[in-house]
Design an enzyme around this catalytic site. Structure first.
Site, mmCIF file in Angstrom:
data_model
loop_
_atom_site.group_PDB
_atom_site.id
_atom_site.type_symbol
_atom_site.label_atom_id
_atom_site.label_comp_id
_atom_site.label_asym_id
_atom_site.label_seq_id
_atom_site.Cartn_x
_atom_site.Cartn_y
_atom_site.Cartn_z
ATOM 1 N N MET A 119 -34.544 -4.604 -5.327
ATOM 2 C CA MET A 119 -34.055 -4.701 -6.711
ATOM 3 C C MET A 119 -34.451 -3.526 -7.591
ATOM 4 S SD MET A 119 -34.314 -8.614 -7.802
ATOM 5 C CE MET A 119 -33.665 -9.924 -6.808
ATOM 6 N N ASP B 137 -41.676 -3.590 -17.904
ATOM 7 C CA ASP B 137 -42.101 -2.611 -16.907
ATOM 8 C C ASP B 137 -41.086 -1.507 -16.707
ATOM 9 O OD1 ASP B 137 -44.596 -3.333 -16.142
ATOM 10 O OD2 ASP B 137 -43.930 -4.698 -14.579
HETATM 11 C C1 LIG Z 1 -39.197 -11.278 -18.310
HETATM 12 C C2 LIG Z 1 -38.700 -11.601 -16.961
HETATM 13 O O1 LIG Z 1 -38.306 -12.719 -16.685
HETATM 14 N N1 LIG Z 1 -38.739 -10.618 -16.058
HETATM 15 C C3 LIG Z 1 -38.292 -10.857 -14.712
HETATM 16 C C4 LIG Z 1 -36.784 -10.809 -14.682
HETATM 17 O O2 LIG Z 1 -36.385 -9.549 -15.199
HETATM 18 P P1 LIG Z 1 -34.870 -9.266 -15.578
HETATM 19 O O3 LIG Z 1 -34.194 -10.515 -16.004
HETATM 20 O O4 LIG Z 1 -34.913 -8.118 -16.497
HETATM 21 O O5 LIG Z 1 -34.276 -8.827 -14.190
HETATM 22 P P2 LIG Z 1 -32.802 -9.060 -13.622
HETATM 23 O O6 LIG Z 1 -32.784 -10.369 -12.924
HETATM 24 O O7 LIG Z 1 -31.826 -8.830 -14.702
HETATM 25 O O8 LIG Z 1 -32.673 -7.870 -12.589
HETATM 26 C C5 LIG Z 1 -33.745 -7.340 -11.879
HETATM 27 C C6 LIG Z 1 -33.279 -6.179 -11.034
HETATM 28 O O9 LIG Z 1 -32.631 -6.641 -9.907
HETATM 29 C C7 LIG Z 1 -31.339 -6.126 -9.821
HETATM 30 N N2 LIG Z 1 -30.514 -7.227 -9.294
HETATM 31 C C8 LIG Z 1 -30.549 -8.450 -9.884
HETATM 32 C C9 LIG Z 1 -29.772 -9.484 -9.400
HETATM 33 C C10 LIG Z 1 -28.962 -9.242 -8.286
HETATM 34 O O10 LIG Z 1 -28.236 -10.128 -7.822
HETATM 35 N N3 LIG Z 1 -28.988 -8.019 -7.710
HETATM 36 C C11 LIG Z 1 -29.752 -6.995 -8.198
HETATM 37 O O11 LIG Z 1 -29.733 -5.905 -7.665
HETATM 38 C C12 LIG Z 1 -30.983 -5.707 -11.229
HETATM 39 O O12 LIG Z 1 -30.017 -4.684 -11.257
HETATM 40 C C13 LIG Z 1 -32.304 -5.244 -11.749
HETATM 41 O O13 LIG Z 1 -32.614 -3.946 -11.380
HETATM 42 O O14 LIG Z 1 -36.331 -10.980 -13.331
HETATM 43 C C14 LIG Z 1 -36.759 -9.954 -12.425
HETATM 44 C C15 LIG Z 1 -36.119 -10.249 -11.081
HETATM 45 O O15 LIG Z 1 -36.606 -11.414 -10.527
HETATM 46 C C16 LIG Z 1 -38.283 -9.931 -12.379
HETATM 47 O O16 LIG Z 1 -38.699 -8.837 -11.611
HETATM 48 C C17 LIG Z 1 -38.886 -9.808 -13.780
HETATM 49 O O17 LIG Z 1 -40.267 -10.021 -13.717
HETATM 50 C C1 LIG Z 2 -41.436 -6.996 -14.217
HETATM 51 C C2 LIG Z 2 -42.135 -7.949 -14.821
HETATM 52 O O1 LIG Z 2 -42.153 -8.197 -16.130
HETATM 53 P P1 LIG Z 2 -41.158 -7.697 -17.296
HETATM 54 O O2 LIG Z 2 -39.791 -8.143 -16.881
HETATM 55 O O3 LIG Z 2 -41.661 -8.424 -18.495
HETATM 56 O O4 LIG Z 2 -41.308 -6.217 -17.379
HETATM 57 C C3 LIG Z 2 -43.010 -8.870 -14.063
HETATM 58 O O5 LIG Z 2 -43.384 -9.901 -14.621
HETATM 59 O O6 LIG Z 2 -43.341 -8.559 -12.910
#
Ligand SMILES: CC(=O)N[C@H]1[C@@H](OP(=O)(O)OP(=O)(O)OC[C@H]2O[C@@H](n3ccc(=O)[nH]c3=O)[C@H](O)[C@@H]2O)O[C@H](CO)[C@@H](O)[C@@H]1O
Ligand SMILES: C=C(OP(=O)(O)O)C(=O)O
Length: 434
Positions: free
Chosen positions: A341, A121
């Site tokens: 986030m 996304d």
């Molecule tokens: C394929 C998959 O599994 N996708 C999920 C995964 O994405 P994904 O693993 O890519 O997301 P991350 O957990 O890395 O981070 C999500 C966002 O939150 C921010 N962040 C994260 C941790 C934190 O302590 N503080 C903070 O601000 C990051 O900078 C980023 O913008 O986890 C996200 C957060 O639950 C979900 O929305 C996504 O659906």
């Molecule tokens: C953000 C999502 O997916 P992805 O991390 O695959 O983009 C989601 O599952 O809501």
């Protein structure tokens, strides 16, 4: 580009089974690269992102056989690393977020990995520093300064290390964990993400022979082993889909039973919708949502306005805030939705405002929703689905609305919701795929 034509205003009724969890599936599928032995995975959702990852694994030389509609056997005994140089690989990797998690297993098992900037996304900056820094701490060398954003990494033998992650990244934790299980010595990951997806991955890796302690906490200690073996793994029901169905029932005033929810794994999700005023009963492992003409938002104990915000697990997942927001548009009361986030996930509210919802977008992270208490229904319009969760929130809005809506770009919804039109039509919805 496919579209949905939705005739709104119908009450739905019946039972619905949640699919297997999308975000768990993306991790678990990458983990099959860690062993040469067969791995059987069941409750695999038949959705675009998962199917794309399965295709990518197959093209890399992993043997893939589908033994039942939701069950696959994978065997990564002859992985073709040269495939990672091809244009097709770059295209496949760019199409989904989950592709980033092949890096950890490939580095651990083969000492090299490549990947393009992953897709997923477009909901804000989605940096990968946590992944790369963690893998570098294990001894990997990265080259990510390329103009075409194609990363490559090598490692002779990964070595366990202590690390405090700069943020509890979900896919980052999974990636580092999958590398650490085959590293030499002990790895400690502090500030690890502990979403059920990561917990499930830990359980699967332990069954494969990995030594991990701290599953479910933010402190994972991994003692590396020489090799891992095959296993069988069953995916949890998709908690985001369960939350979406709860929201759908409330918005459309429908009586819906969501079957086999694994309720203890849902964390704050049921509670959050209850605070929005939605009644539900836990019947064994099913969630029964009775028909409700109205629902009233809770306030805090001091009478102040309810705030629904995301947090890393065990806080509320950010992936359900779009649904919570749409539910709030027809509640009695006011809610502040705070998406901490992601900075580009709330812009879809302009479509809801066009439909008649009362929302003030305070800034990219916060929206105040003044519920209409079902006094004025939303009205059907033409709109485009910007991302997966906004897409499903717009679908819920359209199903509750008066008249016809067209939702374009429903491929976004198909990324994460299996045959959503067919399954909701079976409950009485009127959705036509154009
Ligand atoms: C394929 C998959 O599994 N996708 C999920 C995964 O994405 P994904 O693993 O890519 O997301 P991350 O957990 O890395 O981070 C999500 C966002 O939150 C921010 N962040 C994260 C941790 C934190 O302590 N503080 C903070 O601000 C990051 O900078 C980023 O913008 O986890 C996200 C957060 O639950 C979900 O929305 C996504 O659906
Ligand atoms: C953000 C999502 O997916 P992805 O991390 O695959 O983009 C989601 O599952 O809501």
């Amino acid at each position: 580009m496919a579209s949905f034509e939705v005739i709104g205003g119908n009450k739905l009724k019946g039972e619905i089974y949640p699919q297997g969890a999308k975000n768990e599936a993306l991790q678990i599928l990458c983990a099959v690269l860690l062993t040469a032995e067969p791995v059987t995975i069941s409750n695999v959702p038949d959705i675009r992102d998962v199917n794309k990852l399965i295709e990518l694994l197959g093209d890399m030389g992993v043997k893939v056989s589908r033994t039942a509609p939701d069950t696959y056997v994978f065997q990564a005994d002859d992985v073709n690393l040269e495939y990672l140089q091809t244009e097709k690989f770059v295209e496949q990797g760019r199409a989904i977020r989950g592709s980033v998690m092949i890096v950890g297993p490939l580095l651990a098992r083969f000492g090299e990995a490549k990947m393009p900037k992953p897709g997923g996304d477009k909901i804000g900056r989605r940096r990968l520093d946590t992944h790369f820094i963690g893998l570098e701490k294990l001894g990997a060398k990265f080259n990510y300064d390329t103009p075409d954003i194609f990363y490559s990494a090598t490692a002779e033998r990964l070595k366990g290390a202590y690390m405090l992650l700069d943020e509890a990244s979900v896919t980052g934790t999974a990636n580092i964990l999958m590398a650490a299980v085959l590293a030499e010595g002990v790895t400690t990951i502090y500030n690890a993400a502990c979403e059920p997806y990561v917990q499930q991955l830990c359980r699967m890796l332990i069954r494969m022979g990995a030594k991990i302690s701290g599953t479910g906490s933010n402190l994972l200690v991994i003692e590396g082993v020489e090799k891992l073996g095959g296993t069988e793994h069953r995916m949890l029901p998709d908690m985001i889909e369960i939350g979406s169905f709860i929201g759908l029932a409330a918005m459309t005033g429908s009586e819906i039973t969501i079957k086999n929810c694994q309720i203890p794994e849902l964390g704050l999700i049921p509670d959050t919708f209850q605070r929005l005023g939605i009644k539900m009963e836990f019947r064994g492992d099913d969630i029964f949502i009775p028909e409700q003409d109205r629902y009233e938002v809770d306030t805090y104990i001091d009478g102040s306005i309810l705030n629904i915000s995301d947090h890393t697990w065990p806080g509320l997942t950010p992936d359900l805030l779009s649904v919570a927001l749409v539910v709030a548009t027809q509640a009695k009361g006011t809610v502040l939705i705070h998406q901490k986030m992601f900075e580009s996930r709330l812009f879809f509210v302009d479509k809801l405002i066009d439909m008649g919802a009362q929302i003030i977008l305070c800034d990219p992270h916060r929206a105040t929703v003044i519920g209409l208490n079902k006094q004025i229904p939303l009205r059907g319009i033409r709109m485009t689905s910007p991302d997966i969760r906004a897409g499903v929130a717009l679908l819920i809005a359209a199903l509750s609305a008066e008249g016809k809506s067209i939702i374009d770009n429903v491929e976004q919804i198909d990324r994460g919701y299996q045959n959503i039109d067919g399954r909701l039509n079976a409950l009485g919805a009127q959705i036509r795929r154009l």
